[in-house]
Design an enzyme around this catalytic site. Structure first.
Site, PDB file in Angstrom:
ATOM      1  N   ILE A 447       0.856  -1.193   0.000  1.00  0.00           N
ATOM      2  CA  ILE A 447       0.000   0.000   0.000  1.00  0.00           C
ATOM      3  C   ILE A 447       0.889   1.239   0.000  1.00  0.00           C
ATOM      4  CG2 ILE A 447      -1.796   1.213   1.271  1.00  0.00           C
ATOM      5  CD1 ILE A 447      -2.568  -1.513   2.444  1.00  0.00           C
ATOM      6  N   ASN A 454      -0.845   5.792   8.940  1.00  0.00           N
ATOM      7  CA  ASN A 454      -0.743   5.527  10.373  1.00  0.00           C
ATOM      8  C   ASN A 454      -0.422   6.787  11.157  1.00  0.00           C
ATOM      9  OD1 ASN A 454      -1.354   2.810  10.398  1.00  0.00           O
ATOM     10  ND2 ASN A 454       0.753   2.173   9.938  1.00  0.00           N
ATOM     11  N   HIS A 459      -3.084   4.091  14.026  1.00  0.00           N
ATOM     12  CA  HIS A 459      -2.910   2.688  13.661  1.00  0.00           C
ATOM     13  C   HIS A 459      -4.235   1.970  13.429  1.00  0.00           C
ATOM     14  CE1 HIS A 459       1.461   2.472  14.136  1.00  0.00           C
ATOM     15  NE2 HIS A 459       1.329   3.293  15.190  1.00  0.00           N
ATOM     16  N   GLU A 489       2.500  -3.846   5.313  1.00  0.00           N
ATOM     17  CA  GLU A 489       1.486  -3.463   4.340  1.00  0.00           C
ATOM     18  C   GLU A 489       1.691  -4.149   3.009  1.00  0.00           C
ATOM     19  OE1 GLU A 489       4.737  -0.340   3.953  1.00  0.00           O
ATOM     20  OE2 GLU A 489       3.889  -1.646   5.492  1.00  0.00           O
ATOM     21  N   ARG A 509      -5.666  -5.155 -12.898  1.00  0.00           N
ATOM     22  CA  ARG A 509      -7.064  -5.172 -12.453  1.00  0.00           C
ATOM     23  C   ARG A 509      -7.172  -4.975 -10.945  1.00  0.00           C
ATOM     24  NH1 ARG A 509      -8.250  -9.954 -13.973  1.00  0.00           N
ATOM     25  NH2 ARG A 509      -8.667 -11.031 -11.992  1.00  0.00           N
TER      26      ARG A 509
END
Length: 579
Positions: A447, A454, A459, A489, A509
């Site tokens: 991510i 965060n 968090h 992540e 996609r």
């Protein structure tokens, strides 16, 4: 022979014997009841026939009055004749209706001959009444009276047949029925006694020698019938004694005296001082006590018949109830033996077989019984309980092992596979791809700017982003494609036997799905996140999962370096070709 078959055969034999005995008893009771019912029908029809015979006798009184009337006739006498004929027709119609309703009549009676004879007699009477008194000769008057006499015997034939049927059904009522028949005949002969005087009264002539002879014969028959009737002191009811006394006083007293006066006047050559109509008005009422005696005898017979009929019905009811009670007792006994002994033994046998086969699904019922079978069933129940407890302990151990295995393979936050489980599943799939000579790809993504999420939102918001991204990607994947959290992540996807190009299309996609899916935080703020993707593929014996992951990680690094929210394919020599 098995116990169930032996019990079935024994029960069937016992049931056949008991049913045969009960059927025979009930059949006899039913036939007796039907016999008494038929007797009641015969008694009712006999009463109708007696009434019809009495009405035919009664009609002769108005007929005699009209035959001796002057010209023009007295309207009152004509009216009495019309009413008498109407009463006769009604009685015959009621008798015929009863005969038609009684399909099983023991002595069927044909009414057509009686109707023809009655019509002819009435026609003769009407023709004579229309003539002048002088034209009414003694011969023609005597013929009309004889025609009227012939009607009653035809009606009495019906009485005789039904009297016999009633006596067969109810032997105890034979005496009152016979005497009721005597009463009917007494009424008829008393009426004939008066009708003998019709010709003499109508022509105003003395009685002939034949008339005297007929009067004597009728008096003899009346005396004979009276002797055959009940006499006081033979156990008769007070009502019957009173009816007999009334017949002696009126019918056989005043009625006979009136006939004797006419006879005496004829012998002395005196005028009769009355015509046929006046004589009928005085004589016919004297026969009413005979009808009352007949009705009293019929009432006595009917009461006795009803008593016998009710007794037959009571016997039928007792036989039926006794049969039902015996059948119920037999059924109850069989059910008790089957339920308390045979069935528990069979169930215990099946329970032992189930326990031996490891089936603990059903508990042997009846363990609360305080007998030997109850002791056996309680022992089986204890054995089952111990076996179930042992089985439950084993199942609990297996569940704990499975839960530990699941926790070891699952990421606690997102619910997808963790890195260790992915490594195991990926190596298995890599070996299968090698055996099938297929290429295998991995898609590694993380991510973008997750640390800033965060730092900015906390968090908890970061955890929501991880959970949401995992859910979006999982929805985009097909069955059999592996998704795991690789760390922090970072996520990894392993499609099924796809090329580098197909893996890049899948990654694109997924990238679009993540970018297009907004996340609403707990404070209402809408957050949009993106992810960067690195794709690597390999095939052949030189491929290794660590090498694929390393190549995909390098591609992911380049995607982030180029600005993030991108898909980048691996370009390492000997591992993949450029995307």
């Amino acid at each position: 022979m098995k116990l169930t078959r032996l019990l079935t055969l024994s029960t069937a034999m016992l049931a056949v014997l008991v049913l045969g005995m009960l059927g025979h008893i009930t059949r006899d009771a039913w036939l007796h009841y039907e016999h008494t019912n038929t007797g009641l029908q015969a008694l009712r029809l006999m009463q109708r026939a007696m009434v019809a015979a009495e009405k035919l006798s009664f009609e002769r009184g108005p007929v005699n009055a009209v035959l001796g009337d002057r010209q023009p006739g007295d309207p009152a006498r004509q009216e009495r004749l019309v009413r008498a004929r109407a009463a006769t027709d009604l009685a015959l119609m009621q008798l015929e209706r009863e005969l038609q309703a009684d399909i099983g009549a023991p002595h069927p009676v044909e009414m057509a001959p009686l109707y023809r004879t009655l019509a002819a007699a009435r026609s003769t009477v009407d023709q004579l009444a229309a003539l002048p008194p002088a034209a009414r000769t003694a011969e023609r008057l005597g013929g009309a009276v004889s025609q009227m006499f012939a009607l009653v015997p035809q009606a009495l034939d019906a009485v005789t047949g039904y009297t016999l049927a009633s006596e067969r059904a109810y032997p105890r009522i034979s005496r009152p029925l016979i005497k009721a028949r005597y009463a009917v005949e007494l009424r008829e002969y008393a009426g004939r006694l008066g009708s003998v005087l019709t010709v003499a009264l109508a022509t105003r002539q003395p009685l002939s020698a034949a008339d005297y002879e007929q009067l004597q014969a009728l008096r003899g028959r009346i005396a004979q019938l009276r002797q055959q009737m009940l006499t006081p002191g033979d156990g008769s009811s007070p009502e019957l004694v009173a009816a007999i006394a009334r017949v002696d006083d009126v019918s056989l007293g005043a009625g006979k005296q009136l006939v004797a006066e006419i006879e005496q006047a004829s012998r002395e050559g005196r005028d009769y001082d009355m015509d046929t109509g006046q004589f009928a008005l005085r004589y016919v009422p004297t026969m009413t006590p005979i009808l009352a005696l007949r009705d009293e005898l019929l009432r006595e017979a009917q009461e006795q018949a009803w008593s016998d009929h009710e007794h037959a019905r009571y016997e039928l009811l007792i036989a039926s109830l006794s049969g039902v009670a015996i059948l119920l007792a037999l059924t109850l006994l069989i059910l008790i033996v089957r339920r308390r002994v045979v069935v528990p033994v069979l169930r215990a046998t099946r329970a032992v077989i189930r326990l031996g086969n490891g089936d603990y699904s059903r508990d042997p019922s009846g363990s609360s019984r305080q007998d030997e079978i109850g002791d056996m069933l309680r022992a089986l129940s204890t054995l089952r309980t111990n076996s179930i407890e042992k089985q439950q302990l084993e199942l609990e151990r297996q569940r704990l092992i499975e839960e530990l295995r699941l926790r070891a393979d699952t990421d606690y936050l997102t619910g997808i596979l963790n890195r260790r489980a992915f490594t195991t599943a990926g190596n298995k799939r890599l070996r299968r791809a090698f055996d099938r000579k297929e290429s295998l790809a991995v898609v590694l993504f993380d991510i973008d700017h997750f640390k800033s999420v965060n730092d900015t939102y906390g968090h908890e918001a970061g955890d929501q982003v991880l959970i949401r991204v995992a859910a979006v990607v999982r929805d985009q994947l097909r069955d059999g494609e592996i998704l795991a959290r690789h760390g922090g992540e970072e996520f990894v996807v392993m499609p099924m036997h796809c090329s580098q190009q197909q893996a890049c299309m899948l990654a694109e996609r997924l990238r679009k799905a993540i970018a297009e899916e907004p996340l609403t935080l707990a404070d209402g703020h809408i957050l949009r996140v993106t992810a960067s993707f690195g794709v690597a593929s390999a095939g052949g014996p030189a491929a290794a999962l660590d090498d694929l992951l390393h190549a995909a990680d390098q591609a992911l690094y380049r995607a982030k370096h180029k600005g993030r929210n991108l898909v980048e394919g691996a370009t390492q020599d000997g591992l993949t070709s450029p995307a």
